[in-house]
Design a protein around this motif. Structure first.
Motif, PDB file in Angstrom:
ATOM      1  N   LEU A 169       4.987  -6.061   6.140  1.00  0.00           N
ATOM      2  CA  LEU A 169       3.880  -5.560   6.035  1.00  0.00           C
ATOM      3  C   LEU A 169       3.709  -4.185   5.009  1.00  0.00           C
ATOM      4  O   LEU A 169       4.697  -3.379   5.050  1.00  0.00           O
ATOM      5  CB  LEU A 169       3.159  -4.958   7.361  1.00  0.00           C
ATOM      6  N   TRP A 170       2.896  -4.372   4.119  1.00  0.00           N
ATOM      7  CA  TRP A 170       2.349  -2.923   3.469  1.00  0.00           C
ATOM      8  C   TRP A 170       1.220  -2.612   3.795  1.00  0.00           C
ATOM      9  O   TRP A 170       0.093  -3.176   4.087  1.00  0.00           O
ATOM     10  CB  TRP A 170       2.536  -3.434   1.887  1.00  0.00           C
ATOM     11  N   VAL A 191      -0.513  -7.440   2.364  1.00  0.00           N
ATOM     12  CA  VAL A 191      -0.909  -6.015   2.015  1.00  0.00           C
ATOM     13  C   VAL A 191      -2.459  -5.931   2.548  1.00  0.00           C
ATOM     14  O   VAL A 191      -3.277  -6.561   2.467  1.00  0.00           O
ATOM     15  CB  VAL A 191      -1.215  -6.369   0.344  1.00  0.00           C
ATOM     16  N   MET A 192      -2.059  -4.651   3.478  1.00  0.00           N
ATOM     17  CA  MET A 192      -3.649  -4.325   4.357  1.00  0.00           C
ATOM     18  C   MET A 192      -4.072  -3.144   3.672  1.00  0.00           C
ATOM     19  O   MET A 192      -3.233  -2.005   3.607  1.00  0.00           O
ATOM     20  CB  MET A 192      -3.087  -4.149   5.493  1.00  0.00           C
ATOM     21  N   VAL A 242      -0.399 -12.032   0.877  1.00  0.00           N
ATOM     22  CA  VAL A 242      -1.805 -11.928   1.493  1.00  0.00           C
ATOM     23  C   VAL A 242      -2.527 -10.649   1.426  1.00  0.00           C
ATOM     24  O   VAL A 242      -2.171  -9.664   2.182  1.00  0.00           O
ATOM     25  CB  VAL A 242      -1.539 -12.500   2.988  1.00  0.00           C
ATOM     26  N   PHE A 243      -3.742 -10.653   0.804  1.00  0.00           N
ATOM     27  CA  PHE A 243      -4.585  -9.340   1.118  1.00  0.00           C
ATOM     28  C   PHE A 243      -5.372  -9.548   2.015  1.00  0.00           C
ATOM     29  O   PHE A 243      -6.322 -10.210   1.882  1.00  0.00           O
ATOM     30  CB  PHE A 243      -5.070  -9.308  -0.445  1.00  0.00           C
ATOM     31  N   PHE A 303       8.279  -3.310   7.643  1.00  0.00           N
ATOM     32  CA  PHE A 303       7.351  -2.485   6.725  1.00  0.00           C
ATOM     33  C   PHE A 303       7.831  -1.961   5.596  1.00  0.00           C
ATOM     34  O   PHE A 303       8.943  -1.481   5.421  1.00  0.00           O
ATOM     35  CB  PHE A 303       6.957  -1.274   7.723  1.00  0.00           C
ATOM     36  N   LEU A 304       7.035  -2.319   4.524  1.00  0.00           N
ATOM     37  CA  LEU A 304       7.372  -1.982   3.238  1.00  0.00           C
ATOM     38  C   LEU A 304       6.646  -0.723   2.666  1.00  0.00           C
ATOM     39  O   LEU A 304       5.158  -0.547   2.891  1.00  0.00           O
ATOM     40  CB  LEU A 304       7.114  -2.997   2.346  1.00  0.00           C
ATOM     41  N   PHE A 305       7.216   0.191   2.219  1.00  0.00           N
ATOM     42  CA  PHE A 305       6.709   1.810   2.029  1.00  0.00           C
ATOM     43  C   PHE A 305       7.168   2.019   0.271  1.00  0.00           C
ATOM     44  O   PHE A 305       8.581   2.137   0.375  1.00  0.00           O
ATOM     45  CB  PHE A 305       7.478   2.757   2.817  1.00  0.00           C
ATOM     46  N   THR A 306       6.121   2.137  -0.440  1.00  0.00           N
ATOM     47  CA  THR A 306       6.381   2.223  -1.846  1.00  0.00           C
ATOM     48  C   THR A 306       5.973   3.414  -2.210  1.00  0.00           C
ATOM     49  O   THR A 306       5.976   3.711  -3.507  1.00  0.00           O
ATOM     50  CB  THR A 306       5.922   1.213  -2.354  1.00  0.00           C
TER      51      THR A 306
END
Length: 375
Positions: free
Chosen positions: A195-196, A225-226, A249-250, A267-270
């Motif tokens: 999840l982002w 991508v939320m 998936v958006f 969780f992905l944190f960019t």
């Protein structure tokens, strides 16, 4: 004591400041405080709703005439409601000018660091007026507080109050709920749901990093991508040009983001710059291991606190492999830390102390002024 929290609009895509303001108002009202959320601009989407939250007020200032009709409308609203404290969550000038001369204590919320503004630019004037009219500034992290202190805010007027997380909402969901949500998104039970979440802003949120990782993920890792934001179309176009076998998936903005947090696997944190990192609290509260890149700001402290896997900048292949191998873990003690220190209730209590202090100081100043005027 009556407190008015000012936000630009009720549009959730504006970012974390609205989330923080709403959470604080709810927590303050649960504590018996007379707190209200005031949207400065009308949100067209919100205007279609039949019923607003009972604590939400819309000034409905027109953006094009905010300096005339908007300024007068807000000033009239404040005079009618007669608050003891105005709590600014916005970074704009006209609502601060609208409240000048009303004898009301003013608190500003430092959701971001002090702006680096060109001399005599609009941002420079906004910063100057903020420094002159703010009785106290609440910083969401030490990094934010240091930024404001270096820009001229007196240390005696700064208090660090971290954001909170509602652990009644952000928690690991049961297996049947997880299956239903994953099925709705087209994700198989055996796949990893990465999840982002956040505002789709290219520079601050590192959307180039998000696109780079997407290209390197294994087929068994499904990226969701939320969120929404000004660079959503740019990101989707970039991903389409990369000819990915499986596109992320958006979801756009969702009514209850907590459910998706509770059904994800990681969780992905960019973000490149993150003054605090509210989504990191929400991910940790939901039991998610965190994968990230280096960032500037208070968010880096949370990455260390939650023992996130922090990959090398722009080494997307290595981070994608780490996700597939499941190398990141969330320390057990982080749950206790979240419960003890990062609750909206504790933030509301700390804010109440700030309000009491500035309200007392403001009242004393008014009394002193009256006495001097009599002489």
């Amino acid at each position: 004591m009556k407190i008015l929290h000012f936000v630009q609009s009720s549009d959730a895509s504006i970012g974390g400041s609205l989330t923080v303001a709403r959470a604080l108002v709810k927590a303050q009202r649960e504590l018996g405080m007379d707190a209200w959320l005031v949207s400065l601009y009308e949100n067209p989407a919100a205007s279609e709703k039949a019923v607003l939250e009972p604590f939400e007020i819309c000034c409905a200032a027109p953006r094009k005439s905010r300096w005339t009709r908007g300024l007068l409308a807000l000033r009239s609203l404040v005079r009618r409601l007669q608050p003891d404290v105005i709590h600014h969550h916005d970074g704009i000038l006209w609502p601060r000018l609208a409240c000048l001369g009303l004898g009301i204590a003013k608190v500003s919320h430092g959701h971001v660091g002090a702006p680096a503004a060109l001399f005599f630019s609009s941002a420079w004037w906004t910063h100057l007026v903020t420094l002159m009219t703010t009785h106290h500034l609440i910083a969401i992290s030490s990094w934010v507080a240091e930024s404001w202190a270096s820009s001229g805010m007196a240390g005696s007027k700064l208090t660090v109050i971290p954001n909170g997380v509602d652990r009644r909402r952000f928690f690991r969901r049961k297996a049947d709920v997880r299956r239903a949500v994953r099925s709705r998104l087209g994700i198989s039970e055996g796949d990893t749901l990465l999840l982002w979440a956040g505002r789709l802003d290219r520079e601050t949120k590192g959307l180039d990093r998000l696109a780079g990782v997407s290209k390197c993920l294994s087929p068994q890792v499904k990226l969701v991508v939320m969120g929404d934001g000004p660079d959503g179309a740019w990101l989707k176009e970039l991903l389409a040009d990369q000819s990915l076998g499986i596109l992320p998936v958006f979801t756009g903005m969702v009514e209850d983001p907590a459910e998706l947090f509770g059904c994800a696997d990681a969780f992905l944190f960019t973000s490149k710059v993150e003054p605090f990192g509210l989504v990191l609290l929400e991910a940790a509260s939901s039991g998610l291991p965190i994968y990230a890149f280096p960032c500037v700001g208070g968010g880096s402290d949370l990455l260390e606190k939650f023992q996130a896997y922090v990959g090398d900048d722009a080494d997307y292949t290595k981070l994608a492999a780490a996700v597939s191998q499941g190398v990141a873990t969330l320390p057990v003690e982080s749950q206790k830390w979240l419960g003890d220190l990062c609750s909206w209730r504790s933030a509301a209590v700390s804010c109440a102390q700030v309000y009491a202090d500035v309200n007392m100081a403001s009242a004393s100043a008014r009394v002193s002024g009256d006495i001097l005027g009599q002489h």
